[in-house]
Design an enzyme around this catalytic site. Structure first.
Site, mmCIF file in Angstrom:
data_model
loop_
_atom_site.group_PDB
_atom_site.id
_atom_site.type_symbol
_atom_site.label_atom_id
_atom_site.label_comp_id
_atom_site.label_asym_id
_atom_site.label_seq_id
_atom_site.Cartn_x
_atom_site.Cartn_y
_atom_site.Cartn_z
ATOM 1 N N GLU A 89 -6.235 13.025 9.252
ATOM 2 C CA GLU A 89 -6.828 12.521 8.008
ATOM 3 C C GLU A 89 -8.144 11.852 8.375
ATOM 4 O O GLU A 89 -8.173 10.694 8.796
ATOM 5 C CB GLU A 89 -5.911 11.520 7.304
ATOM 6 C CG GLU A 89 -6.363 11.295 5.869
ATOM 7 C CD GLU A 89 -6.509 9.849 5.430
ATOM 8 O OE1 GLU A 89 -6.846 9.630 4.262
ATOM 9 O OE2 GLU A 89 -6.319 8.925 6.238
ATOM 10 N N GLU A 110 -13.482 0.166 17.510
ATOM 11 C CA GLU A 110 -14.648 -0.549 16.982
ATOM 12 C C GLU A 110 -15.631 -0.798 18.126
ATOM 13 O O GLU A 110 -15.208 -1.094 19.252
ATOM 14 C CB GLU A 110 -14.245 -1.915 16.408
ATOM 15 C CG GLU A 110 -13.191 -1.874 15.318
ATOM 16 C CD GLU A 110 -11.785 -1.590 15.836
ATOM 17 O OE1 GLU A 110 -11.484 -1.971 16.980
ATOM 18 O OE2 GLU A 110 -10.998 -0.959 15.112
ATOM 19 N N GLN A 149 -3.305 -5.369 5.991
ATOM 20 C CA GLN A 149 -3.120 -4.266 6.941
ATOM 21 C C GLN A 149 -4.028 -4.453 8.161
ATOM 22 O O GLN A 149 -5.060 -3.776 8.288
ATOM 23 C CB GLN A 149 -3.459 -2.927 6.267
ATOM 24 C CG GLN A 149 -2.403 -2.461 5.287
ATOM 25 C CD GLN A 149 -2.913 -1.331 4.417
ATOM 26 O OE1 GLN A 149 -4.022 -1.392 3.886
ATOM 27 N NE2 GLN A 149 -2.110 -0.305 4.250
ATOM 28 N N ARG A 192 1.077 13.668 10.267
ATOM 29 C CA ARG A 192 -0.248 13.445 9.683
ATOM 30 C C ARG A 192 -0.764 12.140 10.275
ATOM 31 O O ARG A 192 -0.104 11.101 10.175
ATOM 32 C CB ARG A 192 -0.159 13.340 8.167
ATOM 33 C CG ARG A 192 -1.455 12.893 7.475
ATOM 34 C CD ARG A 192 -1.200 12.671 6.006
ATOM 35 N NE ARG A 192 -2.336 12.226 5.241
ATOM 36 C CZ ARG A 192 -2.682 10.940 5.042
ATOM 37 N NH1 ARG A 192 -1.986 9.968 5.609
ATOM 38 N NH2 ARG A 192 -3.701 10.646 4.266
ATOM 39 N N TYR A 241 -11.047 5.479 12.392
ATOM 40 C CA TYR A 241 -11.322 4.043 12.520
ATOM 41 C C TYR A 241 -10.556 3.367 13.665
ATOM 42 O O TYR A 241 -10.413 2.145 13.677
ATOM 43 C CB TYR A 241 -10.971 3.335 11.196
ATOM 44 C CG TYR A 241 -11.317 4.149 9.968
ATOM 45 C CD1 TYR A 241 -12.639 4.537 9.732
ATOM 46 C CD2 TYR A 241 -10.342 4.552 9.065
ATOM 47 C CE1 TYR A 241 -12.963 5.308 8.616
ATOM 48 C CE2 TYR A 241 -10.660 5.319 7.946
ATOM 49 C CZ TYR A 241 -11.975 5.694 7.735
ATOM 50 O OH TYR A 241 -12.290 6.458 6.638
ATOM 51 N N LEU A 242 -10.046 4.155 14.607
ATOM 52 C CA LEU A 242 -9.181 3.560 15.631
ATOM 53 C C LEU A 242 -9.907 2.560 16.530
ATOM 54 O O LEU A 242 -9.320 1.596 16.995
ATOM 55 C CB LEU A 242 -8.571 4.657 16.523
ATOM 56 C CG LEU A 242 -7.626 5.663 15.840
ATOM 57 C CD1 LEU A 242 -7.024 6.612 16.875
ATOM 58 C CD2 LEU A 242 -6.513 4.956 15.069
ATOM 59 N N ASP A 252 -2.898 9.238 9.996
ATOM 60 C CA ASP A 252 -3.605 8.541 8.922
ATOM 61 C C ASP A 252 -4.836 7.809 9.462
ATOM 62 O O ASP A 252 -4.766 7.148 10.510
ATOM 63 C CB ASP A 252 -2.622 7.522 8.309
ATOM 64 C CG ASP A 252 -3.198 6.787 7.121
ATOM 65 O OD1 ASP A 252 -3.351 7.419 6.068
ATOM 66 O OD2 ASP A 252 -3.488 5.579 7.253
ATOM 67 N N ASP A 296 0.873 -1.179 0.000
ATOM 68 C CA ASP A 296 0.000 0.000 0.000
ATOM 69 C C ASP A 296 0.913 1.232 0.000
ATOM 70 O O ASP A 296 0.715 2.178 0.747
ATOM 71 C CB ASP A 296 -0.933 -0.020 1.220
ATOM 72 C CG ASP A 296 -1.900 1.160 1.222
ATOM 73 O OD1 ASP A 296 -2.065 1.802 0.169
ATOM 74 O OD2 ASP A 296 -2.492 1.436 2.290
ATOM 75 N N ASN A 300 -3.587 3.377 12.654
ATOM 76 C CA ASN A 300 -4.798 2.548 12.645
ATOM 77 C C ASN A 300 -4.451 1.087 12.381
ATOM 78 O O ASN A 300 -5.089 0.176 12.895
ATOM 79 C CB ASN A 300 -5.769 3.051 11.581
ATOM 80 C CG ASN A 300 -6.987 2.174 11.462
ATOM 81 O OD1 ASN A 300 -7.799 2.088 12.385
ATOM 82 N ND2 ASN A 300 -7.112 1.472 10.333
#
Ligand code: NOJ
Length: 576
Positions: free
Chosen positions: A258, A223, A184, A214, A220-221, A216, A75, A117
């Site tokens: 981000e 759940e 990932q 930055r 979404y850290l 990234d 990625d 993340n």
């Protein structure tokens, strides 16, 4: 009303100014893509250091580097294998230190990536987790489940490659959670040991001297069942802890969020000035393209109206293009269809929920459109980010996989490999752009240095003019609803300075009448030429504009207005 003298702040960007990021102009660059100093076909830190004068001469004040850490590069480096090292292809820690010192010596700040993340599945933390017993502290560094239906309300981001956010790991004999590629795995931020490790990574780079990070993919850290697993309150708790650690040990550093979300969902990432200093304004970007193609300011005006105020010490980051696709996640279905039809006629131009194209090809190489879009970038509220190569009007290659078509080598000259590398062309990490009209033979730095009217030289002037006026970085944003919708008009005010920006989104000449009653008696002075325009009187102020033209004025009192160039001097006439 009289407008006080324009303040030209001499001391801006002083290294000690904690708000330096408000006056910054950021250049986004990939080490891999910029300059290959050792001839192996990949750009490296030595090459980037060689080219720092070019970057400094553009007038930008900061660099944002894409990930340069050891990585399988599945990625493009956002799949990190080791956090506290340099990918050997790009150099070593010493090369990085030298680069950082050389950048700082030129007054350039350096922003790097903190990708927390997720890691690569090759990271030792993941390798340890998958082989550790189920339920053990080591396993608990990532997010596991026996049931791949857990968190089923969560969307998939890389819709072209992933079918689920869960993948089966045969070693662990459990599913692991990943919001991006299946290689990932997401770190588990419910585990305090993970946060501690991440804060240590942050310290490592800040101690090295980087000026900003930055962050990234931060929505979404965390759940939680029954949610969409984005922007959760617990995520903000994590960010506040990181910010507290930053503030406790470092000064004048920056977090850039981000968070590709709607404005009301991004605002919490500024917190109460206790989370991120800056955040990208994702929804604005596609709307600038929409407004241009529709020749109608409404999309821009509406999204700005829907953008809540942010804390005084915080700042938006705005951009036209970056290393990813032109994301269409933050538009309506109808707007997405419009964007695809207008800007991605060939299906190969599309990826995930977006368009993998650079600025110049998106605008069909239209010089006036490119200038107008850059003028908007430099005058809308926020800190502008220029994507490497866009200052030349570089093209893209959507035949390359993933988003690689917008990450091709920087075009320096018309020589071998565009002056990027001495390696055999076959050894380059990516082919250079060769076909007309974007081929490196025509579009390159050396050629544009030779021509006074080149885009590169125009961009330098644009950046220079922007930097003379702090209101662009720090001022209010006050749209003016003039009758003609094809013209976007707004004011930017900061301390004693009042700027008026008028943008013709149409490909045809337009006129616009502005209600400037508040400024009766003042004189608009063009920022580029210092030319005064007619004084503002009783009637609506009339401006005529060429196709895709724009004006940047400062409004000053009649006494402060400079003399008009080219106007006959009545005194001189009498004498002759
Ligand atoms: C956001 C980055 O901009 C993008 O390039 C990357 O693929 C994802 N995060 C996942 O790391």
């Amino acid at each position: 009303m009289t407008v006080p003298i324009t303040t030209r702040n001499a001391n801006r960007n002083a290294p000690t100014d904690p708000l330096w990021y408000k006056d910054a102009i950021i250049y986004q660059v990939h080490v891999k893509a910029f300059r290959d100093a050792n001839g192996d076909g990949y750009g490296d830190f030595q090459g980037l250091t060689e080219k720092l004068d070019y970057i400094a001469n553009l007038g930008v004040t900061a660099l944002w580097l894409l990930p340069f850490y050891p990585s399988p590069l599945k990625d493009d480096g956002y799949d990190i294998q080791l956090y506290e090292a340099i990918h050997p292809t790009y150099g070593n820690i010493e090369d990085f230190r030298e680069f950082l010192e050389a950048a700082h010596a030129r007054g350039l700040k350096v922003i790097t990536e903190l990708v927390i993340n997720h890691t690569s599945d090759q990271h030792p933390w993941f390798q340890r987790a998958r082989s550790a017993p189920k339920g053990s502290p080591e396993r608990d560094w990532y997010v596991w489940s026996d049931d791949p239906k857990k968190y089923s309300g969560t969307r998939i981001i890389f819709t072209d490659t992933e079918k689920s956010n869960w993948s089966w790991d045969p070693v662990a004999e459990q599913f692991y959670w990943h919001r991006f590629f299946s290689h990932q795995p997401d770190l588990n931020f419910d585990n305090p040991a993970v946060l501690e490790a991440v804060i240590n990574v942050m310290r490592f780079w800040l101690k090295m001297g980087v000026d900003g990070l930055r962050l990234d993919a931060i929505p979404y850290l965390i759940e939680r069942d029954g949610t969409n697993c984005e922007n959760l309150p617990e995520t903000h708790v994590v960010l506040k802890k990181m910010r507290a650690a930053l503030d406790a040990e470092f000064t004048n550093r920056l977090f850039l969020a981000e968070a590709n979300q709607w404005p009301p969902d991004v605002i919490p990432y500024f917190g109460n000035s206790d989370e991120c200093h800056m955040a990208f304004h994702f929804p604005l970007m596609p709307r600038m393209y929409m407004a241009l193609r529709r020749e109608d300011r409404t999309p821009i005006v509406e999204i700005m109206q829907r953008t809540p105020p942010i804390p005084a010490d915080c700042q938006w980051a705005i951009f036209l293009r970056n290393h990813d696709e032109l994301t269409l996640e933050m538009v309506t279905d109808e707007e997405r269809d419009y964007m695809y039809n207008e800007y991605a006629t060939d299906p190969r131009m599309r990826i995930n929920v977006g368009i993998r194209r650079r600025l110049a090809p998106l605008l069909d190489k239209g010089r006036r459109q490119i200038e107008l879009m850059n003028a908007l970038l430099m005058s809308m509220p926020g800190t502008p980010i220029v994507y490497y190569g866009d200052e030349l009007g570089m093209g893209d290659n959507y035949y390359l996989g993933d988003r690689n078509g917008v990450r091709t080598p920087m075009q320096w000259t018309d020589g071998k490999n565009a002056g990027f590398s001495e390696a055999d062309s076959a050894a380059l990490y990516s082919p250079v752009i060769v076909d007309p009209p974007y081929g490196f033979q025509g579009i390159n730095v050396a050629a544009q240095e030779r021509v006074k009217t080149s885009l590169l030289r125009w961009m330098r002037r644009l950046v220079g003019v922007r930097k003379e006026h702090r209101a662009f970085g720090r001022g209010t944003f006050e749209p003016i609803q003039a009758g003609n919708k094809r013209v976007l008009v707004f004011m930017r005010r900061f301390q004693g300075e009042t700027l008026l920006c008028v943008n013709n989104l149409s490909r045809y000449a337009q006129f616009v009448e502005l209600d400037l009653a508040e400024f009766h008696g003042c004189v608009p002075v063009d920022l580029w030429s210092n030319q005064p325009f007619p004084q503002i009187g009783e009637l609506p102020y009339l401006l005529t504009m060429g196709p895709h033209g724009f004006y940047w004025f400062r409004l000053v009192s009649a006494e402060e207005a400079p003399p008009a160039a080219g106007t006959p001097d009545p005194g001189a006439r009498k004498k002759s």
